[in-house]
Design a protein around this motif. Structure first.
Motif, PDB file in Angstrom:
ATOM      1  N   SER A  67       0.832  -1.206   0.000  1.00 55.73           N
ATOM      2  CA  SER A  67       0.000   0.000   0.000  1.00 55.73           C
ATOM      3  C   SER A  67       0.865   1.254   0.000  1.00 55.73           C
ATOM      4  N   TYR A  68       1.947   1.261   0.802  1.00 54.71           N
ATOM      5  CA  TYR A  68       2.795   2.453   0.892  1.00 54.71           C
ATOM      6  C   TYR A  68       3.497   2.744  -0.430  1.00 54.71           C
ATOM      7  N   TYR A  69       4.156   1.745  -0.989  1.00 52.68           N
ATOM      8  CA  TYR A  69       4.917   1.972  -2.217  1.00 52.68           C
ATOM      9  C   TYR A  69       4.016   2.115  -3.438  1.00 52.68           C
ATOM     10  N   GLY A  70       2.811   1.516  -3.381  1.00 55.15           N
ATOM     11  CA  GLY A  70       1.867   1.726  -4.475  1.00 55.15           C
ATOM     12  C   GLY A  70       1.421   3.168  -4.548  1.00 55.15           C
ATOM     13  N   MET A  71       1.118   3.743  -3.389  1.00 52.45           N
ATOM     14  CA  MET A  71       0.729   5.152  -3.340  1.00 52.45           C
ATOM     15  C   MET A  71       1.914   6.039  -3.706  1.00 52.45           C
ATOM     16  N   ARG A  72       3.123   5.711  -3.188  1.00 51.85           N
ATOM     17  CA  ARG A  72       4.293   6.544  -3.435  1.00 51.85           C
ATOM     18  C   ARG A  72       4.673   6.569  -4.911  1.00 51.85           C
ATOM     19  N   ALA A  73       4.458   5.457  -5.618  1.00 52.99           N
ATOM     20  CA  ALA A  73       4.791   5.403  -7.036  1.00 52.99           C
ATOM     21  C   ALA A  73       3.979   6.392  -7.857  1.00 52.99           C
ATOM     22  N   LEU A  74       2.775   6.705  -7.373  1.00 55.58           N
ATOM     23  CA  LEU A  74       1.885   7.609  -8.108  1.00 55.58           C
ATOM     24  C   LEU A  74       1.967   9.053  -7.628  1.00 55.58           C
ATOM     25  N   LEU A  75       2.506   9.286  -6.436  1.00 56.39           N
ATOM     26  CA  LEU A  75       2.326  10.555  -5.754  1.00 56.39           C
ATOM     27  C   LEU A  75       2.815  11.761  -6.551  1.00 56.39           C
ATOM     28  N   VAL A  76       4.081  11.770  -6.957  1.00 55.77           N
ATOM     29  CA  VAL A  76       4.628  12.925  -7.668  1.00 55.77           C
ATOM     30  C   VAL A  76       3.949  13.103  -9.022  1.00 55.77           C
ATOM     31  N   GLN A 118       8.601  19.122  -3.266  1.00 57.96           N
ATOM     32  CA  GLN A 118       8.726  19.517  -1.866  1.00 57.96           C
ATOM     33  C   GLN A 118       7.660  18.849  -1.003  1.00 57.96           C
ATOM     34  N   ILE A 119       6.441  18.750  -1.503  1.00 58.87           N
ATOM     35  CA  ILE A 119       5.381  18.046  -0.762  1.00 58.87           C
ATOM     36  C   ILE A 119       5.763  16.577  -0.595  1.00 58.87           C
ATOM     37  N   TYR A 120       6.297  15.991  -1.651  1.00 56.69           N
ATOM     38  CA  TYR A 120       6.774  14.598  -1.575  1.00 56.69           C
ATOM     39  C   TYR A 120       7.832  14.454  -0.486  1.00 56.69           C
ATOM     40  N   GLY A 121       8.758  15.400  -0.422  1.00 57.82           N
ATOM     41  CA  GLY A 121       9.811  15.350   0.583  1.00 57.82           C
ATOM     42  C   GLY A 121       9.265  15.463   1.995  1.00 57.82           C
ATOM     43  N   PHE A 122       8.297  16.360   2.205  1.00 53.69           N
ATOM     44  CA  PHE A 122       7.688  16.503   3.530  1.00 53.69           C
ATOM     45  C   PHE A 122       6.957  15.216   3.926  1.00 53.69           C
ATOM     46  N   TYR A 123       6.212  14.661   2.988  1.00 54.47           N
ATOM     47  CA  TYR A 123       5.449  13.449   3.296  1.00 54.47           C
ATOM     48  C   TYR A 123       6.368  12.286   3.662  1.00 54.47           C
ATOM     49  N   THR A 124       7.329  11.968   2.786  1.00 54.98           N
ATOM     50  CA  THR A 124       8.211  10.826   3.050  1.00 54.98           C
ATOM     51  C   THR A 124       9.093  11.081   4.263  1.00 54.98           C
ATOM     52  N   ASN A 136      11.176  10.576  -6.821  1.00 56.60           N
ATOM     53  CA  ASN A 136      10.956  11.993  -7.078  1.00 56.60           C
ATOM     54  C   ASN A 136      11.427  12.327  -8.496  1.00 56.60           C
ATOM     55  N   THR A 137      12.658  12.795  -8.638  1.00 58.14           N
ATOM     56  CA  THR A 137      13.129  13.239  -9.956  1.00 58.14           C
ATOM     57  C   THR A 137      13.385  12.073 -10.910  1.00 58.14           C
ATOM     58  N   ILE A 138      13.746  10.907 -10.388  1.00 58.98           N
ATOM     59  CA  ILE A 138      13.938   9.750 -11.269  1.00 58.98           C
ATOM     60  C   ILE A 138      12.605   9.325 -11.874  1.00 58.98           C
ATOM     61  N   ALA A 139      11.517   9.441 -11.086  1.00 65.39           N
ATOM     62  CA  ALA A 139      10.181   9.150 -11.638  1.00 65.39           C
ATOM     63  C   ALA A 139       9.842  10.123 -12.761  1.00 65.39           C
ATOM     64  N   LEU A 140      10.222  11.388 -12.590  1.00 67.62           N
ATOM     65  CA  LEU A 140       9.988  12.382 -13.637  1.00 67.62           C
ATOM     66  C   LEU A 140      10.847  12.110 -14.863  1.00 67.62           C
ATOM     67  N   TRP A 141      12.085  11.656 -14.650  1.00 61.71           N
ATOM     68  CA  TRP A 141      12.952  11.298 -15.781  1.00 61.71           C
ATOM     69  C   TRP A 141      12.356  10.121 -16.552  1.00 61.71           C
ATOM     70  N   ALA A 142      11.901   9.111 -15.817  1.00 56.60           N
ATOM     71  CA  ALA A 142      11.309   7.940 -16.479  1.00 56.60           C
ATOM     72  C   ALA A 142      10.080   8.335 -17.287  1.00 56.60           C
ATOM     73  N   ASP A 143       9.318   9.293 -16.779  1.00 55.05           N
ATOM     74  CA  ASP A 143       8.084   9.688 -17.448  1.00 55.05           C
ATOM     75  C   ASP A 143       8.340  10.566 -18.667  1.00 55.05           C
ATOM     76  N   GLY A 144       9.276  11.515 -18.568  1.00 59.95           N
ATOM     77  CA  GLY A 144       9.425  12.500 -19.633  1.00 59.95           C
ATOM     78  C   GLY A 144      10.639  12.372 -20.525  1.00 59.95           C
ATOM     79  N   TYR A 145      11.652  11.610 -20.079  1.00 59.97           N
ATOM     80  CA  TYR A 145      12.918  11.590 -20.815  1.00 59.97           C
ATOM     81  C   TYR A 145      13.395  10.191 -21.182  1.00 59.97           C
ATOM     82  N   THR A 146      12.563   9.193 -20.943  1.00 57.72           N
ATOM     83  CA  THR A 146      12.961   7.811 -21.223  1.00 57.72           C
ATOM     84  C   THR A 146      12.100   7.226 -22.338  1.00 57.72           C
TER      85      THR A 146
END
Length: 459
Positions: free
Chosen positions: A34-43, A84-90, A271-281
């Protein structure tokens, strides 16, 4: 534990371990799902939907959170604010277990606190499916995790009598459950969230937490009863700390500073690696039986899969080195762990160069990144816990262990701050910055270990 209890537990064993371990394994696996499933989508959810101008004004508490972050960091665009919200949450997820452990020890007991935590997290995940209640959902998840996490881990040890040689293996089995859940989560929740809708992914995380709670309640009779709260004994004389004790405490406090930067760079994965995977991979694959784009969130499954794939290899390597008298010391291993994070980000520098004008890099770059950073994690994360158990004064070991775990709290805050530079920097420069921070932490850990002579403590 009495002899009668120990005998009863032996008769109740399953596969050489108390039956309670199986229930704790299953509960923890679904909680991590549940934790990592939510975290994968959060950002991705915040960047692509929630924080967009047409959606964010309907989110309760958005104005307050936005004003606070703007006051602290200056004006923020959508992506930096999401990071930043991701950082506060985790970060808060790793701070509240200190409070949860205290509440269980002094008032509620571990069993009751675990159940309360599981219920709060299930509610929090379902609330994530309601955009207007986003910040209430995060708060509920943070509080639930704080109640649940420390008390689950302590119950594993309570299954075994003092000196039981199975205890170490039990924690290894328990750790596999953590990573099995973390591996499955992005594949299920991430796919549902990206392909069907965000609320389906968050809802699946909630269902996973409910399953975990049901497993725990089903196995309650196999889980040890809580010990009565400890009372202060006026006749007990406190043990004075020796000079070596103070040196050990100082060493751990200094090392905590640099381990914080390990987690700050390591936690870019969600965080940023998820953004890289989404937009630059380039996520497109063309196989005989299937072709299409790999969902972005699937990349979050690489790290947990590699943890339980690489752990036997790393342990075997250390055993082989030990036979030849060449096994690295604890401090050297931790330094190498930070170095692994630095090397992983240097791989991403190559990925940024490979993307070039096309702005798309091969997915193999991310495979290499996760392989190296996972190896670095295995050299630092469990080894750091071992270090605390070796050198911390016995009278302060729990407090210092909590302090050590809190480096993930501070590290995640720093990770969120580093993520705010993502949009304003060239991507190769960003990854070079992260590599430099991890590399500097590696050198600092090695130097501090030698300067404080931690080798004399077996570190």
């Amino acid at each position: 534990m009495t002899a009668t209890t120990a005998t009863a537990r032996r008769e109740d064993d399953l596969f050489g371990h108390p039956r309670g371990l199986s229930f704790l394994f299953g509960t923890e696996m679904w909680e991590r799902f549940s934790y990592y499933g939510m975290r994968a989508l959060l950002v991705l959810y915040m960047v692509k939907h929630l924080l967009q101008p047409e959606n964010r004004e309907g989110v309760v508490g958005y104005t307050t959170v936005s004003h606070f972050l703007t006051w602290m960091l200056g004006p923020l665009e959508v992506q930096p604010m999401a990071s930043q919200i991701y950082g506060f949450y985790t970060g808060l997820v790793y701070l509240t277990p200190i409070l949860g452990g205290l509440i269980a020890d002094r008032w509620l007991g571990r069993r009751r606190t675990v159940v309360i935590g599981a219920v709060l997290m299930a509610v929090g995940h379902f609330l994530m499916a309601i955009p207007s209640l986003f910040f209430f959902a995060l708060l509920t998840l943070i509080l639930g995790n704080g109640a649940f996490k420390p008390n689950m881990s302590s119950q594993v040890g309570m299954l075994y009598a003092p000196g039981d040689e199975r205890r170490d293996r039990a924690y290894s089995i328990f750790y596999v459950g953590i990573n099995l859940g973390a591996f499955l989560a992005p594949l299920v929740c991430g796919t549902l969230g990206e392909a069907w809708g965000w609320h389906y992914g968050f809802g699946a995380a909630g269902v996973g937490m409910v399953i975990g709670l049901c497993i725990y309640l089903w196995g309650t009779r196999h889980i040890p009863l809580d010990n009565p709260p400890k009372r202060n004994d006026a006749t007990t004389t406190p043990t004075s700390l020796t000079k070596d004790d103070w040196r050990a405490i100082t060493s751990l406090l200094v090392l905590c500073i640099f381990v914080t930067f390990f987690w700050a760079t390591y936690e870019q994965q969600g965080n940023t690696i998820a953004l890289w995977a989404d937009g630059y991979t380039d996520r497109h694959i063309n196989l005989l039986f299937w072709q299409g784009d790999i969902p972005t969130t699937w990349f979050q499954a690489f790290n947990p899969f590699m943890i339980f794939a690489f752990t036997p290899l790393v342990v075997t390597l250390w055993a082989w080195q030990a036979k030849r008298g060449k096994e690295p010391s604890t401090i050297v291993k931790m330094s190498l762990g930070c170095l692994g994070v630095a090397l992983a980000n240097l791989v991403m520098v190559g990925a940024a160069w490979d993307a070039g004008a096309a702005s798309k890099a091969s997915a193999l770059w991310l495979v290499a990144y996760f392989a190296i950073i996972t190896t670095g994690e295995l050299y630092l994360s469990p080894i750091g816990l071992s270090l605390v158990s070796k050198i911390a004064p016995a009278s302060l070991i729990s407090m210092l262990m909590g302090l050590w775990l809190a480096t993930s709290f501070t590290g995640n805050f720093v990770a969120g701050y580093l993520g705010t530079f993502w949009e304003g920097m060239a991507k190769d420069q960003f990854f070079m910055m992260i590599a430099a921070i991890a590399g500097a932490a590696a050198v600092a850990i090695f130097v501090v270990g030698r300067f404080l002579h931690l080798e004399r403590d077996g570190a």
